[in-house]
Design an enzyme around this catalytic site. Structure first.
Site, PDB file in Angstrom:
ATOM      1  N   ARG A 163       0.839  -1.217   0.000  1.00  0.00           N
ATOM      2  CA  ARG A 163       0.000   0.000   0.000  1.00  0.00           C
ATOM      3  C   ARG A 163       0.871   1.264   0.000  1.00  0.00           C
ATOM      4  O   ARG A 163       0.543   2.254   0.670  1.00  0.00           O
ATOM      5  CB  ARG A 163      -0.924   0.047   1.220  1.00  0.00           C
ATOM      6  CG  ARG A 163      -1.916  -1.068   1.334  1.00  0.00           C
ATOM      7  CD  ARG A 163      -3.006  -0.959   0.283  1.00  0.00           C
ATOM      8  NE  ARG A 163      -4.069  -1.894   0.565  1.00  0.00           N
ATOM      9  CZ  ARG A 163      -4.047  -3.184   0.241  1.00  0.00           C
ATOM     10  NH1 ARG A 163      -3.013  -3.686  -0.421  1.00  0.00           N
ATOM     11  NH2 ARG A 163      -5.066  -3.965   0.541  1.00  0.00           N
ATOM     12  N   SER A 235     -10.202  -0.973   4.545  1.00  0.00           N
ATOM     13  CA  SER A 235      -9.347  -1.225   5.716  1.00  0.00           C
ATOM     14  C   SER A 235      -8.840   0.107   6.263  1.00  0.00           C
ATOM     15  O   SER A 235      -8.247   0.883   5.520  1.00  0.00           O
ATOM     16  CB  SER A 235      -8.134  -2.064   5.324  1.00  0.00           C
ATOM     17  OG  SER A 235      -8.538  -3.279   4.766  1.00  0.00           O
ATOM     18  N   GLU A 331      -4.022   3.067   7.141  1.00  0.00           N
ATOM     19  CA  GLU A 331      -4.015   3.033   5.673  1.00  0.00           C
ATOM     20  C   GLU A 331      -4.774   4.267   5.162  1.00  0.00           C
ATOM     21  O   GLU A 331      -4.416   4.858   4.151  1.00  0.00           O
ATOM     22  CB  GLU A 331      -4.683   1.737   5.178  1.00  0.00           C
ATOM     23  CG  GLU A 331      -4.648   1.634   3.671  1.00  0.00           C
ATOM     24  CD  GLU A 331      -5.309   0.376   3.118  1.00  0.00           C
ATOM     25  OE1 GLU A 331      -5.157  -0.705   3.702  1.00  0.00           O
ATOM     26  OE2 GLU A 331      -5.969   0.503   2.084  1.00  0.00           O
TER      27      GLU A 331
HETATM   28  N1  EPU Z   1      -9.784 -11.772  10.771  1.00  0.00           N
HETATM   29  C1  EPU Z   1     -10.208 -11.826  12.082  1.00  0.00           C
HETATM   30  N2  EPU Z   1     -11.446 -11.347  12.376  1.00  0.00           N
HETATM   31  C2  EPU Z   1     -12.269 -10.848  11.407  1.00  0.00           C
HETATM   32  C3  EPU Z   1     -11.846 -10.811  10.069  1.00  0.00           C
HETATM   33  C4  EPU Z   1     -10.577 -11.273   9.764  1.00  0.00           C
HETATM   34  O1  EPU Z   1      -9.492 -12.268  12.960  1.00  0.00           O
HETATM   35  O2  EPU Z   1     -13.373 -10.436  11.748  1.00  0.00           O
HETATM   36  C5  EPU Z   1      -8.435 -12.308  10.452  1.00  0.00           C
HETATM   37  C6  EPU Z   1      -8.532 -13.760   9.964  1.00  0.00           C
HETATM   38  O3  EPU Z   1      -7.419 -14.442  10.443  1.00  0.00           O
HETATM   39  C7  EPU Z   1      -8.436 -13.620   8.462  1.00  0.00           C
HETATM   40  C8  EPU Z   1      -7.467 -12.463   8.354  1.00  0.00           C
HETATM   41  O4  EPU Z   1      -7.854 -11.569   9.411  1.00  0.00           O
HETATM   42  O5  EPU Z   1      -7.915 -14.763   7.853  1.00  0.00           O
HETATM   43  C9  EPU Z   1      -7.499 -11.752   7.029  1.00  0.00           C
HETATM   44  O6  EPU Z   1      -8.786 -11.246   6.788  1.00  0.00           O
HETATM   45  P1  EPU Z   1      -9.235 -10.824   5.321  1.00  0.00           P
HETATM   46  O7  EPU Z   1      -9.028 -11.945   4.376  1.00  0.00           O
HETATM   47  O8  EPU Z   1     -10.607 -10.230   5.419  1.00  0.00           O
HETATM   48  O9  EPU Z   1      -8.191  -9.730   4.868  1.00  0.00           O
HETATM   49  P2  EPU Z   1      -7.474  -8.510   5.624  1.00  0.00           P
HETATM   50  O10 EPU Z   1      -6.051  -8.876   5.839  1.00  0.00           O
HETATM   51  O11 EPU Z   1      -8.250  -8.058   6.805  1.00  0.00           O
HETATM   52  C10 EPU Z   1      -6.604  -7.398   3.434  1.00  0.00           C
HETATM   53  C11 EPU Z   1      -6.627  -6.068   2.784  1.00  0.00           C
HETATM   54  C12 EPU Z   1      -7.972  -5.839   2.104  1.00  0.00           C
HETATM   55  C13 EPU Z   1      -8.177  -6.936   1.069  1.00  0.00           C
HETATM   56  C14 EPU Z   1      -8.128  -8.285   1.787  1.00  0.00           C
HETATM   57  C15 EPU Z   1      -8.206  -9.448   0.825  1.00  0.00           C
HETATM   58  C16 EPU Z   1      -5.131  -4.680   4.092  1.00  0.00           C
HETATM   59  C17 EPU Z   1      -5.007  -3.585   5.090  1.00  0.00           C
HETATM   60  N3  EPU Z   1      -6.380  -5.023   3.766  1.00  0.00           N
HETATM   61  O12 EPU Z   1      -7.557  -7.378   4.489  1.00  0.00           O
HETATM   62  O13 EPU Z   1      -7.913  -4.600   1.426  1.00  0.00           O
HETATM   63  O14 EPU Z   1      -9.424  -6.783   0.410  1.00  0.00           O
HETATM   64  O15 EPU Z   1      -6.874  -8.411   2.490  1.00  0.00           O
HETATM   65  O16 EPU Z   1      -6.992  -9.563   0.136  1.00  0.00           O
HETATM   66  O17 EPU Z   1      -4.128  -5.186   3.616  1.00  0.00           O
HETATM   67  C18 EPU Z   1      -8.303  -2.299   1.736  1.00  0.00           C
HETATM   68  O18 EPU Z   1      -7.086  -2.139   1.623  1.00  0.00           O
HETATM   69  O19 EPU Z   1      -9.090  -1.322   1.911  1.00  0.00           O
HETATM   70  C19 EPU Z   1      -8.858  -3.622   1.690  1.00  0.00           C
HETATM   71  C20 EPU Z   1     -10.147  -3.880   1.905  1.00  0.00           C
END
Ligand code: EPU
Length: 335
Positions: A163, A235, A331
């Site tokens: 990012r 995010s 972010e």
């Molecule tokens: N998780 C929890 N609780 C929750 C949701 C998630 O503990 O309620 C943990 C779980 O372990 C899950 C992990 O977080 O496996 C990852 O969750 P998720 O797949 O939803 O992805 P994220 O890491 O939270 C990132 C990006 C998103 C992108 C998704 C999918 C960042 C800051 N965010 O989120 O990007 O869509 O991966 O690749 O890197 C954005 O940047 O605005 C955005 C939405």
């Protein structure tokens, strides 16, 4: 188009009804250069926005907000395997995803439905479900704000990171992206390494990029609030990096703490996990809250002020720091 005392409501996904002194929307590179050379001689603060999906306006903007409506797309190179596009910075990112997938051109399908415009996507290095736009970008054409001159950055010169890019760091506020070169494949091979995506496609032995796009859309709609319905900026924080040894220490106390390997020494921890463990998942204070299906997304339930969102974000940052000893980095950019 130039407007004064302009409401930024349609230009910020948090849904704050705040105003810019002046708003300038341009449709061509020439129009932008003309504005920079002739209208911007004084010291009026300048802010260039994309879709306004990653910003938090802390109040009215006493200056000029610029927005690109450069929407043309052309093919600059084509081989048997690949096609390179030159895409205007004002193109809505998901329109590009949909168009390429419909023409069986691969590369962008995992980035489906990300609310962004192409210029902002290249500055922010958007990423999702195992794909980052930096890996498809060949070059970024810009205009220097101070001189109105063109400058092209190679992908390497953009210094891309998670990012992040040179346009957010060393050269922040100095260049405006007008076109982005994107190299895509005519022989698509779906990337379904990301666990959530693999699960979603478990019954499909040979998913096409169209199937991947549908799966991504399904996952996003199930987990992330639609900004048109519930104001949010995706995010709010980045997923923090820490050393492997620090992570191992944390794991002694929190045995279910997830991580992604970055290198031998470094891991990335999902901020959503940390925020959930601090008790914020689904919590609501007044008009703001941490979304119940994904607490990394802070939402405006209607009528929230920027201060309410900032107070919640501060509260989350403090709790995560005190519980885990980890500083969350935002972010979302405060303006
Ligand atoms: N998780 C929890 N609780 C929750 C949701 C998630 O503990 O309620 C943990 C779980 O372990 C899950 C992990 O977080 O496996 C990852 O969750 P998720 O797949 O939803 O992805 P994220 O890491 O939270 C990132 C990006 C998103 C992108 C998704 C999918 C960042 C800051 N965010 O989120 O990007 O869509 O991966 O690749 O890197 C954005 O940047 O605005 C955005 C939405």
């Amino acid at each position: 188009m130039k407007k004064h005392n302009y409401s930024l409501l349609p230009h910020n996904s948090f849904g704050f009804d705040i105003e810019a002194d002046t708003f300038v929307d341009y449709s061509t590179e020439a129009e932008l250069i003309d504005f920079l050379r002739h209208n911007n001689a004084d010291d009026t603060p300048l802010l260039h926005i994309g879709g306004g999906n990653n910003l938090l306006f802390t109040g009215d903007f006493a200056g000029t907000v610029l927005h690109s409506s450069i929407k043309d797309i052309s093919v600059t190179d084509e081989t048997d395997d690949s096609i390179t596009l030159r895409v205007g910075s004002g193109v809505v990112f998901d329109d590009l995803c949909r168009y390429t997938v419909e023409h069986n051109i691969g590369g962008l399908e995992n980035l489906s439905l990300i609310p962004s415009e192409v210029g902002a996507a290249a500055i922010q290095n958007i990423g999702a479900y195992g794909t980052e736009i930096k890996d498809l970008i060949t070059k970024v054409d810009t205009i220097e704000i101070a001189t109105g001159k063109r400058r092209t950055f190679t992908a390497a010169e953009c210094m891309y990171g998670y990012r992040n890019s040179i346009f957010k760091t060393a050269l922040a506020g100095q260049y405006i992206v007008v076109y982005v070169g994107i190299c895509l494949t005519k022989n698509p091979k779906p990337n379904i390494e990301y666990a959530a995506l693999r699960n979603e496609l478990a019954d499909n032995k040979e998913p096409s990029i169209y199937d991947v796009r549908q799966a991504v859309i399904h996952i996003r709609n199930a987990k992330l609030p639609d900004p048109k319905v519930l104001g949010n900026a995706g995010s709010f924080f980045k997923n923090p990096y820490c050393t492997r040894s620090y992570y191992e220490d944390l794991r002694r106390k929190y045995c279910d703490i997830p991580h992604y390997d970055i290198s031998e020494e470094e891991v990335k921890i999902p901020a959503a996990y940390l925020i959930e463990r601090c008790g914020f998942k689904g919590i609501r204070y007044g008009n703001v809250g941490a979304y119940d299906k994904q607490p990394l997304v802070l939402v405006n339930y209607g009528g929230a002020t920027p201060d309410e969102v900032i107070a919640l974000a501060d509260n989350i940052e403090k709790s995560v720091l005190s519980e885990f000893g980890i500083s969350l980095e935002r972010e979302v950019i405060y303006v």
